[in-house]
Design an enzyme around this catalytic site. Structure first.
Site: not given
Ligand code: NAP
Ligand code: MG
Length: 462
Positions: A170, A245, A279, A369
Site C-alpha cells: 500500500k 522505520e 527521515c 521532525e
C-alpha cells in the site's frame, strides 16, 4: 502521465471493488497528473489472498532462482529509469536530475544488491548439534511513504522477495504512480503471479485494513511516528512481526578540530536535498561556541544558493506544516539567517531554504521532525555538551560527525544513540543496515540485516 485504473493483484490489473479515486497532483504547479483507484478493505483482502496462495511455491523456489528474478526486476527498473524519474518528478516535485540520480538510481542499486544476496546468503547454519534454517516469515504487508517513493518500496519488496516472502504493498496516496510503474516492472520481470501485489489507497482505509488483516504475517511500515505507534500496537495485539522505520531529528556534530567549511556545506546540502523530506536528514547542526558565528554565516550563504534550485514539498498540508514550524521557531526566539516562512512562489508548494541560528536544544524546531528544508544551528560548549544535545531527542535514526581524524569522530559516534552515522562525509552504502534507535523505529532495512527481517529460524537437533 500513465495511470492504471485497477489494482495489481495475482499477476494482473484488476478493477477495484469500489469507485473512489485519488487524484495525483504535481506539487510544483498544483496541476493533476493522474488518477488511481482508492482501494478498500475488500481490495486488500483479495490481494492478501493472492499473496497467501502464492507463498508456498515462492518460499520453496531455490534462493538463487529468486535472486535471478530480482535481477530481472532490477533490469526492468533500469529499462524504465527515465520514466521513473519523470514520474517521481511529476508526483513528488523533486528536480529531474535528483530524480534521475537518487529516486531512480538508488532503487536500481538496492534491487541489484538483493539479486546477489538472495543467491549468496546463508539460509542454513550449524550450531552445535543443531541445524538452523532461516525460513521466510510469510505474507508481508508493506506500507510506504511518499518521500522516496520507489526507494521505500524497493527497500521492503526486494528483501522480502529474496527471503521467500510474498508481498502486498500500500504506497503513499501522494505518489501512487511510481508504485504502479514498479508493479509493471515486477510483472515484466516475470515475478510469479501473487508474489507481489499492489493496492493503492488511503492510509486509514487501505493501509489500516492491510495492517489489521489476519492473513498478513509481518507488517513493514515507513512513515510518521504517530501512525507507526498505531501499527505497532495493532501488530502487537495480533502477535505479528512488525518493522517500523519512523521519523528522525539527526544531529550533524561538527567537532572543534573539523574542517568547518566542508562540514557546514555538506550539512546544508544534506538537509536541502529532496527539500528536506528525508527521515535521516541532519536537521540539527551542532557547532562549538568559538566557531559558531562563522558556521552561521557559512550556512546562511550555502542555503541562499539553493534558492531557486530547490523543489517544492509534497503537498499543501506539508507546506503549511513546515511554514508553521518556521513561525514557531521565530516565536520561540530563534533567529532566521536565511529563508523564512513566507512562500517564495505563488504557485506550487514551495518553502524557502531556511537556516535558524540561536536555536536551543529544547525548542520545538530542535525537537520535532519538520520534514522540510530547515536547518537549526545549535551551540555547544564542550564534547559532553555536544553529546547531550545530540542524544537529547526521542529520535535516533542517523547523524554525522566531523573531526580532524576519523578516530576522534568514531569515538564520538560510538557514544551517539543512533542507528547510522556518517564519518567525515562518508558516502551512502546500500548494504549498510539502516534503521532507528529509540522512537525512530524497530528493525533494519538494506543489505543482509534488511534481509534477516523477513526470516524466522527453525532449528533441528541431532
Ligand atoms: P504517514 O501518514 O505516516 O504515511 C505513511 C504511510 O502510512 C502512507 O502510505 C499512509 O497513507 C499510511 N497510513 C496513514 N495512516 C495510516 C493508518 N492509520 N494505517 C495504516 N497506514 C496508514 O505520513 P505522512 O502523512 O505522509 O507524513 C507525515 C509526517 O510523517 C511527515 O511530516 C514526516 O515527519 C513523517 N514522514 C516520515 C518518513 C520517513 O521516512 N521516516 C516518510 C514520510 C513522512 P497515506 O499516504 O494515504 O497517508
Ligand atoms: Mg498521511
Amino acid at each position: 502521465m500513465k495511470a492504471h485504473d485497477g489494482m495489481y493483484i495475482g499477476g494482473a490489473w484488476r478493477p477495484a471493488v469500489g469507485t473512489d479515486t485519488i487524484t495525483v497532483l504535481n506539487p510544483a504547479d498544483e496541476q493533476p497528473v493522474g488518477q488511481v483507484p482508492a482501494g478498500t478493505a475488500q481490495d486488500i483482502d483479495a490481494a492478501v489472498r493472492a499473496a497467501r496462495e502464492a507463498f508456498p511455491a515462492w518460499a520453496a523456489t531455490p534462493p538463487a532462482e529468486r535472486g535471478a528474478l530480482i535481477g530481472a526486476l532490477r533490469d526492468q527498473l533500469v529499462a524504465r529509469k527515465d520514466e521513473i524519474a519523470e514520474t517521481v518528478t511529476a508526483e513528488l516535485g523533486s528536480p529531474l536530475p535528483f530524480s534521475e540520480m537518487v529516486h531512480a538510481g538508488v532503487p536500481i542499486l538496492v534491487s541489484g544488491s538483493y539479486a546477489e544476496l538472495a543467491a549468496t546468503y546463508s539460509f542454513e547454519e550449524k550450531i552445535g548439534n543443531s541445524t538452523v534454517y532461516m525460513e521466510p516469515v510469510g505474507v508481508v504487508g508493506a506500507i510506504t511513504p511518499w518521500n522516496y517513493p520507489l526507494h521505500q518500496i524497493v527497500n521492503k519488496v526486494a528483501p522480502a522477495l529474496a527471503a521467500g516472502c510474498t508481498v502486498v504493498l500500500k504506497p503513499a496516496e501522494d505518489t501512487p504512480l511510481t508504485a504502479q510503474l514498479f508493479a509493471e516492472a515486477a510483472h515484466d520481470a516475470g515475478i510469479p503471479a501473487g508474489v507481489f501485489n499492489l493496492v493503492t489507497g488511503l492510509g486509514p482505509v487501505a493501509g489500516q485494513a492491510l495492517a489489521e488483516h489476519e492473513g498478513v504475517d509481518l507488517v513493514s511500515f515507513t512513515g510518521s511516528t504517530a501512525v507507526g505507534k498505531q501499527i505497532g500496537a495493532t501488530a502487537g495485539a495480533a502477535v505479528k512481526r512488525v518493522a517500523l522505520e519512523l521519523g528522525g531529528k539527526s544531529a550533524n556534530v561538527i567537532l572543534p578540530s573539523a574542517d568547518l567549511t566542508k562540514a557546514v556545506k555538506a550539512g546544508v546540502a544534506n538537509v536541502m536535498s529532496n527539500s528536506g523530506q528525508t527521515c535521516s536528514a541532519w536537521t540539527r547542526m551542532l557547532v562549538d561556541s568559538a566557531r559558531y558565528d562563522e558556521a552561521v554565516s557559512l550556512a546562511a550563504e550555502a542555503a541562499a544558493k539553493y534558492g531557486s534550485r530547490i523543489g517544492p514539498v509534497v503537498n499543501a498540508k506539508q507546506q503549511a506544516r513546515v511554514r508553521g514550524y518556521i513561525d514557531k521557531g521565530v516565536e520561540e526566539g530563534a533567529r532566521v539567517v536565511a529563508g523564512g516562512s513566507e512562500a517564495p512562489r505563488e504557485q506550487g508548494y514551495f518553502v524557502q531554504p531556511t537556516v535558524f541560528a540561536d536555536v536551543t536544544p529544547e525548542m520545538t524546531i530542535a525537537q520535532e521532525e519538520i520534514f522540510g528544508p530547515v536547518v537549526s544551528i545549535i551551540r555547544y560548549e564542550d564534547e559532553d555538551d555536544a553529546l547531550r544535545i545530540a542524544n537529547g531527542t526521542v529520535y535516533g535514526l542517523a547523524g554525522a560527525v566531523w573531526a580532524a581524524d576519523d578516530a576522534e569522530a568514531i569515538a564520538f559516534a560510538r557514544r551517539m544513540d543512533t542507528g547510522q552515522v556518517d564519518i567525515n562525509g562518508g558516502s551512502f552504502n546500500p548494504l549498510a543496515p539502516f534503521g532507528g534507535y529509540k522512537q525512530s523505529g524497530v528493525g533494519r532495512e538494506l543489505g543482509p540485516h534488511g534481509l534477516a527481517e523477513y526470516l524466522q529460524t527453525k532449528s533441528l537437533q541431532f
